[in-house]
Design a protein around this motif. Structure first.
Motif: not given
Ligand code: GDP
Ligand code: CA
Length: 304
Positions: A83-88, A140-148, A155-158
């Motif tokens: 169940g490991v996230d292996n998208r990277f 990265v702070t997005t315009r919606e205010g999320a801190r990524l 990678v995850e949000r391309q």
């Protein structure tokens, strides 16, 4: 006497140019590489831009420019069982390097020390330095205010989010890795490679001592990562516009304000040319998919 060149670099674009510099005779090359994208993955220390640089200088890079050529993904696929996230995606050959690095760092070595062993393992002659052995993390702070974190954004949000602000967590406390300042101070020329200016080069410059060394250097050039005003790949053009730097050549000049005296842009981006905001803009072909094109660009820049 050999010409001493320091290149500041991110991953794919900067590494493509580095292999051109490396192919020019009588060049003593040091690359100073972004560590803002580093992240722990499956308990392993992953440093994407340093690994892209090493693989590219060794001529072993993958088809997209990152990872290893002819790699398999057996381990990565198997991780899904738990169940490991292996998208990277980490290939099997690539994992060997990550395991080696993580073990060495667990035993107390610094990133720069391990990188030198990695360089030797791949038979690379150029000096490969992380910008810092201390953690510098691009947020990265997005315009919606999320801190990524960088990989969540990239990678995850391309990299689909618009960027409001960039922070380089830890940079205020970070020291340059051993050899970085000495290499810059003794270089005949410093070249900022065709990397993403805000996402790959700013996290290097966020280390204050590195920025100061670049500012006092008498000869600093950059290669634009834009061709026809657009990035070859990745979000550099969008991010620069989001951050209010504008578009095209002017955006790259704005990103490097006060740092460079010459910018090389692609022949198709000839406007504006000449002196722009105190920077000499020179155009030539900057499409460097292979070692030969990169070496030709490097030779023409050295001739300047
Ligand atoms: P990343 O860390 O892998 O994203 O790599 P970099 O920041 O070093 O490089 C990304 C940049 O390289 C993108 O903005 C691309 O436009 C640029 N790039 C890739 N290939 C080329 C090329 O052949 N010529 C030029 N001028 N730029 C390139
Ligand atoms: Ca990168």
């Amino acid at each position: 006497m050999a010409l001493r060149i320091v290149e500041l670099s991110g991953g794919v674009g900067g590494a493509r140019f580095a292999r051109g510099l490396d192919a020019v005779s009588d060049v003593e090359l040091t690359v100073v590489v972004n560590v803002g994208d580093d992240l722990p993955t499956h308990g392993l220390y992953v440093t994407p831009d340093l690994d892209t640089m090493v693989y590219t200088l060794a001529g072993l890079e993958g088809p997209q420019g990152w990872g290893r050529a002819a790699d398999s993904f057996v381990v990565n696929a198997e991780l899904a069982r738990f169940g490991v996230d292996n998208r990277f995606q980490l290939g099997d050959l690539d994992l060997a390097l990550k395991i080696f690095r993580t073990a060495r760092m667990g035993a107390g070595q610094r990133l720069s020390e391990v990188t030198d062993s990695v360089r030797t393992g791949f038979g690379i002659v150029a000096t490969v330095l992380p910008a810092s052995d201390d953690p510098v993390r691009t947020i990265v702070t997005t315009r919606e205010g999320a801190r990524l974190g960088f990989q969540a954004y990239f990678v995850e949000r391309q990299h689909r989010d618009h960027v409001l602000r960039l922070d380089f967590d830890g940079a205020d406390l970070a020291r340059p890795a051993p050899g970085v300042i000495e290499a810059i101070d003794s270089a005949d020329v410093v070249i900022i490679g065709p990397s993403n200016p805000p996402l790959s080069i700013w996290p290097i410059l966020a280390v204050a001592e590195i920025e100061a060394a670049i500012r006092r250097h008498p000869r600093v050039m950059a290669v634009s990562p834009l061709i026809g005003g657009k990035t070859v790949r990745g979000p550099a053009d969008v991010v620069m516009a989001d951050l209010g730097l504008g578009t095209g050549t002017r955006a790259v000049i704005a990103a490097y304000r006060g740092l460079i005296d010459l910018l090389v842009v692609d022949s198709g981006d000839a406007e504006p040319s000449g002196e722009v905001d105190g920077v000499t803009v020179v155009s030539m072909s900057t499409s460097i998919p292979g070692r030969e094109e990169a070496a030709e660009l490097a030779r023409r820049m050295i001739a300047l």
